[in-house]
Design a protein around this motif. Structure first.
Motif, PDB file in Angstrom:
ATOM      1  N   TRP A   1       0.840  -1.183   0.000  1.00  0.00           N
ATOM      2  CA  TRP A   1       0.000   0.000   0.000  1.00  0.00           C
ATOM      3  C   TRP A   1       0.878   1.237   0.000  1.00  0.00           C
ATOM      4  CZ3 TRP A   1       0.802   3.447   3.877  1.00  0.00           C
ATOM      5  CH2 TRP A   1       1.427   2.968   5.034  1.00  0.00           C
ATOM      6  N   GLN A   2       0.305   2.317  -0.497  1.00  0.00           N
ATOM      7  CA  GLN A   2       1.044   3.581  -0.532  1.00  0.00           C
ATOM      8  C   GLN A   2       0.056   4.737  -0.660  1.00  0.00           C
ATOM      9  OE1 GLN A   2       3.742   4.085  -3.875  1.00  0.00           O
ATOM     10  NE2 GLN A   2       5.213   5.153  -2.585  1.00  0.00           N
ATOM     11  N   LEU A   3       0.315   5.780   0.099  1.00  0.00           N
ATOM     12  CA  LEU A   3      -0.434   7.028  -0.001  1.00  0.00           C
ATOM     13  C   LEU A   3       0.587   8.122  -0.317  1.00  0.00           C
ATOM     14  CD1 LEU A   3      -2.296   5.209   1.898  1.00  0.00           C
ATOM     15  CD2 LEU A   3      -3.145   7.367   2.818  1.00  0.00           C
ATOM     16  N   VAL A   4       0.368   8.843  -1.406  1.00  0.00           N
ATOM     17  CA  VAL A   4       1.299   9.886  -1.814  1.00  0.00           C
ATOM     18  C   VAL A   4       0.519  11.174  -2.041  1.00  0.00           C
ATOM     19  CG1 VAL A   4       3.047  10.613  -3.461  1.00  0.00           C
ATOM     20  CG2 VAL A   4       2.796   8.181  -2.911  1.00  0.00           C
ATOM     21  N   GLU A   5       0.948  12.212  -1.333  1.00  0.00           N
ATOM     22  CA  GLU A   5       0.300  13.512  -1.449  1.00  0.00           C
ATOM     23  C   GLU A   5       0.985  14.346  -2.537  1.00  0.00           C
ATOM     24  OE1 GLU A   5       0.350  12.400   3.014  1.00  0.00           O
ATOM     25  OE2 GLU A   5       1.742  12.387   1.318  1.00  0.00           O
ATOM     26  N   PHE A   6       0.183  15.077  -3.283  1.00  0.00           N
ATOM     27  CA  PHE A   6       0.661  16.005  -4.304  1.00  0.00           C
ATOM     28  C   PHE A   6      -0.082  17.324  -4.143  1.00  0.00           C
ATOM     29  CE2 PHE A   6       3.108  13.109  -6.861  1.00  0.00           C
ATOM     30  CZ  PHE A   6       2.511  11.873  -6.688  1.00  0.00           C
ATOM     31  N   GLY A   7       0.513  18.385  -4.695  1.00  0.00           N
ATOM     32  CA  GLY A   7      -0.208  19.640  -4.802  1.00  0.00           C
ATOM     33  C   GLY A   7       0.189  20.726  -3.828  1.00  0.00           C
ATOM     34  N   GLY A   8       1.098  20.421  -2.927  1.00  0.00           N
ATOM     35  CA  GLY A   8       1.540  21.467  -2.016  1.00  0.00           C
ATOM     36  C   GLY A   8       2.368  22.518  -2.734  1.00  0.00           C
ATOM     37  N   GLY A   9       2.624  23.601  -2.039  1.00  0.00           N
ATOM     38  CA  GLY A   9       3.426  24.661  -2.628  1.00  0.00           C
ATOM     39  C   GLY A   9       3.294  25.949  -1.869  1.00  0.00           C
ATOM     40  N   LEU A  10       3.734  27.024  -2.511  1.00  0.00           N
ATOM     41  CA  LEU A  10       3.699  28.360  -1.924  1.00  0.00           C
ATOM     42  C   LEU A  10       2.580  29.149  -2.576  1.00  0.00           C
ATOM     43  CD1 LEU A  10       4.980  30.659  -0.230  1.00  0.00           C
ATOM     44  CD2 LEU A  10       6.488  31.101  -2.185  1.00  0.00           C
ATOM     45  N   VAL A  11       1.753  29.766  -1.750  1.00  0.00           N
ATOM     46  CA  VAL A  11       0.632  30.544  -2.268  1.00  0.00           C
ATOM     47  C   VAL A  11       0.463  31.779  -1.394  1.00  0.00           C
ATOM     48  CG1 VAL A  11      -1.074  29.278  -0.889  1.00  0.00           C
ATOM     49  CG2 VAL A  11      -1.780  30.375  -3.034  1.00  0.00           C
ATOM     50  N   GLN A  12      -0.090  32.827  -1.961  1.00  0.00           N
ATOM     51  CA  GLN A  12      -0.337  34.051  -1.190  1.00  0.00           C
ATOM     52  C   GLN A  12      -1.632  33.938  -0.404  1.00  0.00           C
ATOM     53  OE1 GLN A  12      -0.184  37.231  -4.113  1.00  0.00           O
ATOM     54  NE2 GLN A  12       1.983  37.583  -3.689  1.00  0.00           N
ATOM     55  N   THR A  13      -1.732  34.743   0.611  1.00  0.00           N
ATOM     56  CA  THR A  13      -2.966  34.812   1.396  1.00  0.00           C
ATOM     57  C   THR A  13      -4.157  35.045   0.477  1.00  0.00           C
ATOM     58  OG1 THR A  13      -1.823  35.621   3.362  1.00  0.00           O
ATOM     59  CG2 THR A  13      -4.179  36.084   3.192  1.00  0.00           C
ATOM     60  N   GLY A  14      -5.203  34.277   0.707  1.00  0.00           N
ATOM     61  CA  GLY A  14      -6.400  34.386  -0.118  1.00  0.00           C
ATOM     62  C   GLY A  14      -6.405  33.456  -1.320  1.00  0.00           C
ATOM     63  N   GLY A  15      -5.276  32.841  -1.582  1.00  0.00           N
ATOM     64  CA  GLY A  15      -5.182  31.948  -2.726  1.00  0.00           C
ATOM     65  C   GLY A  15      -5.753  30.562  -2.447  1.00  0.00           C
ATOM     66  N   SER A  16      -5.619  29.693  -3.442  1.00  0.00           N
ATOM     67  CA  SER A  16      -6.170  28.342  -3.352  1.00  0.00           C
ATOM     68  C   SER A  16      -5.138  27.305  -3.782  1.00  0.00           C
ATOM     69  CB  SER A  16      -7.398  28.199  -4.255  1.00  0.00           C
ATOM     70  OG  SER A  16      -8.436  29.070  -3.860  1.00  0.00           O
ATOM     71  N   LEU A  17      -5.275  26.130  -3.227  1.00  0.00           N
ATOM     72  CA  LEU A  17      -4.494  24.971  -3.643  1.00  0.00           C
ATOM     73  C   LEU A  17      -5.399  23.753  -3.574  1.00  0.00           C
ATOM     74  CD1 LEU A  17      -1.072  25.304  -1.747  1.00  0.00           C
ATOM     75  CD2 LEU A  17      -1.417  25.466  -4.212  1.00  0.00           C
TER      76      LEU A  17
END
Length: 125
Positions: free
Chosen positions: A1-17
């Motif tokens: 089994w494996q769980l891998v997270e994607f999509g993190g990063g740097l964003v400004q206040t009010g932004g979305s990820l």
């Protein structure tokens, strides 16, 4: 089994990820998914969870109305859409899975069996 997270990063206040948790070796049809986060110097905390069938969700008060959890059982991927991000949301975000069998969502961190390695989310002010 494996769980891998994607999509993190740097964003400004009010932004979305949008974070993704790609799961292999487990069938999300029968597993609950949870998202947790750990900020520097703080304990890991629960953010949101979704039931195996997808019909029940839970959100921490700090993210209600801003984050949306979902899962695509056919693709075996879970998501965390994060909107109106604030500097206080800066943390390493983890996904976790636990066998569902239609039961209640786990409420304690140690009830979750499988964990990913985490992805960093940084919100700049």
């Amino acid at each position: 089994w494996q769980l891998v997270e994607f999509g993190g990063g740097l964003v400004q206040t009010g932004g979305s990820l949008r974070l993704s948790c790609v799961v292999s070796g487990l069938n999300l049809d029968i597993y609950h998914i949870g998202w947790f986060r750990q900020a520097p110097g703080k304990e890991r905390e629960g953010v949101s969870s979704i039931s195996d069938s997808g019909d029940r969700t839970m959100y921490a008060d700090s993210v209600k109305g801003r984050f949306i959890i979902s899962k695509d059982n056919a693709k075996n991927i879970a998501y965390l859409q994060m909107n109106s991000l604030e500097p206080e949301d800066t943390a390493v975000y983890y996904c976790a899975a636990d066998y569902g069998s239609g039961g209640s969502l786990p409420r304690l961190e140690d009830e979750w069996t499988y964990w990913g390695q985490g992805t960093q989310v940084t919100v700049s002010s």
